[in-house]
Design an enzyme around this catalytic site. Structure first.
Site, PDB file in Angstrom:
ATOM      1  CG  ASP A  52     -40.382  -7.806  10.656  1.00  0.00           C
ATOM      2  OD1 ASP A  52     -39.934  -6.541  11.117  1.00  0.00           O
ATOM      3  OD2 ASP A  52     -39.896  -8.301   9.536  1.00  0.00           O
ATOM      4  CG  ASP A 130     -33.954  -5.570  12.701  1.00  0.00           C
ATOM      5  OD1 ASP A 130     -33.096  -4.886  12.121  1.00  0.00           O
ATOM      6  OD2 ASP A 130     -35.005  -4.992  12.416  1.00  0.00           O
ATOM      7  CD1 TRP A 165     -30.837  -3.624   8.299  1.00  0.00           C
ATOM      8  CD2 TRP A 165     -29.902  -2.175   9.686  1.00  0.00           C
ATOM      9  NE1 TRP A 165     -31.802  -3.468   9.501  1.00  0.00           N
ATOM     10  CE2 TRP A 165     -31.047  -2.695  10.339  1.00  0.00           C
ATOM     11  CE3 TRP A 165     -28.671  -1.619  10.466  1.00  0.00           C
ATOM     12  CZ2 TRP A 165     -31.340  -2.193  11.487  1.00  0.00           C
ATOM     13  CZ3 TRP A 165     -29.348  -1.435  11.848  1.00  0.00           C
ATOM     14  CH2 TRP A 165     -30.449  -1.794  12.302  1.00  0.00           C
ATOM     15  CG  ASP A 187     -35.429  -1.373   6.446  1.00  0.00           C
ATOM     16  OD1 ASP A 187     -34.522  -2.049   6.752  1.00  0.00           O
ATOM     17  OD2 ASP A 187     -36.303  -1.160   7.302  1.00  0.00           O
TER      18      ASP A 187
HETATM   19  C1  GLA Z   1     -35.707  -2.892  10.420  1.00  0.00           C
HETATM   20  C2  GLA Z   1     -35.597  -4.039   9.375  1.00  0.00           C
HETATM   21  C3  GLA Z   1     -36.858  -4.141   8.725  1.00  0.00           C
HETATM   22  C4  GLA Z   1     -37.874  -4.502   9.732  1.00  0.00           C
HETATM   23  C5  GLA Z   1     -37.786  -3.312  10.566  1.00  0.00           C
HETATM   24  C6  GLA Z   1     -38.895  -3.619  11.842  1.00  0.00           C
HETATM   25  O1  GLA Z   1     -35.611  -1.841   9.793  1.00  0.00           O
HETATM   26  O2  GLA Z   1     -34.560  -3.839   8.249  1.00  0.00           O
HETATM   27  O3  GLA Z   1     -36.715  -5.072   7.792  1.00  0.00           O
HETATM   28  O4  GLA Z   1     -37.662  -5.661  10.317  1.00  0.00           O
HETATM   29  O5  GLA Z   1     -36.655  -3.122  11.457  1.00  0.00           O
HETATM   30  O6  GLA Z   1     -38.896  -2.289  12.916  1.00  0.00           O
END
Ligand code: GLA
Length: 407
Positions: A52, A130, A165, A187
């Site tokens: 990630d 993202d 999101w 998240d």
């Molecule tokens: C966002 C995403 C998470 C993760 C973070 C990394 O919040 O929704 O799943 O990838 O960024 O910074």
């Protein structure tokens, strides 16, 4: 080049973020890869190992290319991808539709085609994309369409995992963008309230998922027990939809807070994600799983429900006398059977009676259901008209029910 079967069913794998956040490096990822194999996760169907945020240097090179962090990944990303491939697994990486990632590393905005080529050269099989630092005057829809086009023309099959999101009515345009999965939620946090909230937020959105473009409710927290580098993100008071925009100062300020769930809650979480056709991306430290965690994550009967070839999302039937807390999810399976999850979100035991006429099976048809319990791994017998049980608080039952003649 595009393989027409890419993400036919929800992708399964492991992602570094939930437990390790920005603290990732080559050695850690390699040991996680080894654990994928030695702990039986690969055999259970988990395929992608995804790094990630925070894998790159803070600046691109003079030619505008992304540069792997030379301390975290001293041998570069290609060497790591090769290692993943040598174990029969696939490799995933992370970037962002905006100018910067949420942790402040370069994003792919206006670099989409070059970055897609770089990822292809490195042997990347999966890109999580993202939404931080997105320029305000450009619709996200366009940015996801850009990267999708870039990936589809980079010379390598790469699963495109969109992560905005659930913003900007993503449901309406994500399938046509070409993405293979899309985050519909903020998240996840490693606590029961978050699991509950995320699952409930997607009840009613079932029609938007399906083959080749899956509704991603976020990565799993099964087996974390509160153990995360960034527990401040996982704390109960972070509002859903909040974005993890971290500066170095944030990291220093962040204090560990308690999180975590019971095994019963993790079992319910896994069952919900499986039945709701979400991708199953493990987020715990798979090198140190408890027997209960391993048992949950490798339950082949529950995974088979998630991986059913038709990817028909479930419908929800609420328990008439306790509709706030107790409900069932009923998913028609490609072999004619039903997958049924009975869930109790309440804090007390919940009675559940599933009436078969509610799922298309009348008594007059002379048919009943042969019911198998996917967590106890046992046949429960033949039932007509209805199935009654008591579900523990925060618990569930997952059934596979086959239609049979009873007279
Ligand atoms: C966002 C995403 C998470 C993760 C973070 C990394 O919040 O929704 O799943 O990838 O960024 O910074």
């Amino acid at each position: 080049m595009q393989d027409k079967y890419l993400a036919l069913t929800p992708p399964m794998g492991w992602n570094s973020w939930n437990t390790f956040s920005w603290e990732i490096n080559e050695e850690l990822i390699k040991t996680a890869v080894d654990a994928m194999v030695s702990e039986g996760l690969k055999d259970a169907g988990y395929e992608y190992v995804v790094i990630d945020d925070s894998w790159s240097e803070k600046q691109r090179d003079k030619d505008g290319k992304l540069v792997p962090d030379h301390i975290k990944f001293p041998h570069g990303i290609k060497a790591l991808a090769d290692y993943v491939h040598s174990k029969g697994l696939k490799f995933g990486i992370y970037s962002c539709a905006g100018t910067h990632t949420c942790c402040g590393h370069p994003g792919s905005f206006e670099h989409e085609f070059d970055d897609a080529e770089t990822f292809a050269e490195w042997g990347v099989d999966f890109l999580k994309y993202d939404y931080c630092y997105k320029p305000d005057n450009i619709p996200g829809e366009i940015l996801y369409k850009r990267m999708s086009t870039a990936l589809r023309n980079c010379g390598r099959d790469i699963v495109f995992s969109a992560c905005n999101w659930g913003n900007d009515n993503v449901y309406k345009w994500i399938r046509e963008s070409g993405a293979h999965m899309f985050r519909s939620t903020g998240d996840i946090q490693d606590n029961w309230e978050s699991i509950k909230r995320l699952a409930l937020s997607q009840i009613g959105n079932e029609c938007y998922g399906g083959n080749y473009c899956h509704n991603d409710i976020d990565m799993l927290v099964v087996g974390m027990y509160g153990g995360s580098i960034n527990q401040w993100i996982n704390s109960a008071d972070t509002a859903e939809g909040d974005v993890a925009v971290m500066t170095d100062a944030d990291k220093v300020k962040s204090e560990p807070r308690l999180g975590g769930c019971t095994d019963e809650e993790y079992k319910t979480h896994f069952s919900l994600w499986a039945l709701m056709d979400s991708p199953l991306m493990i987020g715990c430290d798979i090198r140190h799983m408890t027997p209960a965690t391993k048992n949950i994550l490798t339950n082949k009967d529950v995974i088979a429900i998630n991986q059913d070839i038709e990817c028909r999302a479930p419908y929800c039937i609420k328990q008439w006398n306790n509709p706030e807390n107790v409900f069932s999810l009923v998913k028609p399976m490609s072999d004619g059977s039903y997958a049924i999850g009975l869930f109790n979100f309440g804090d007390r035991e919940g009675e559940m009676s599933l009436q078969f006429w509610d799922i298309g099976l009348t008594t007059a048809s002379g048919r009943g259901l042969d019911i198998y319990d996917c967590w106890e791994h046992k046949e429960l017998g033949t039932f007509t008209e209805r199935f009654c049980t008591v579900v523990p608080p925060h618990g569930c039952m997952v059934l596979r029910a086959k239609v049979v003649k009873v007279k």
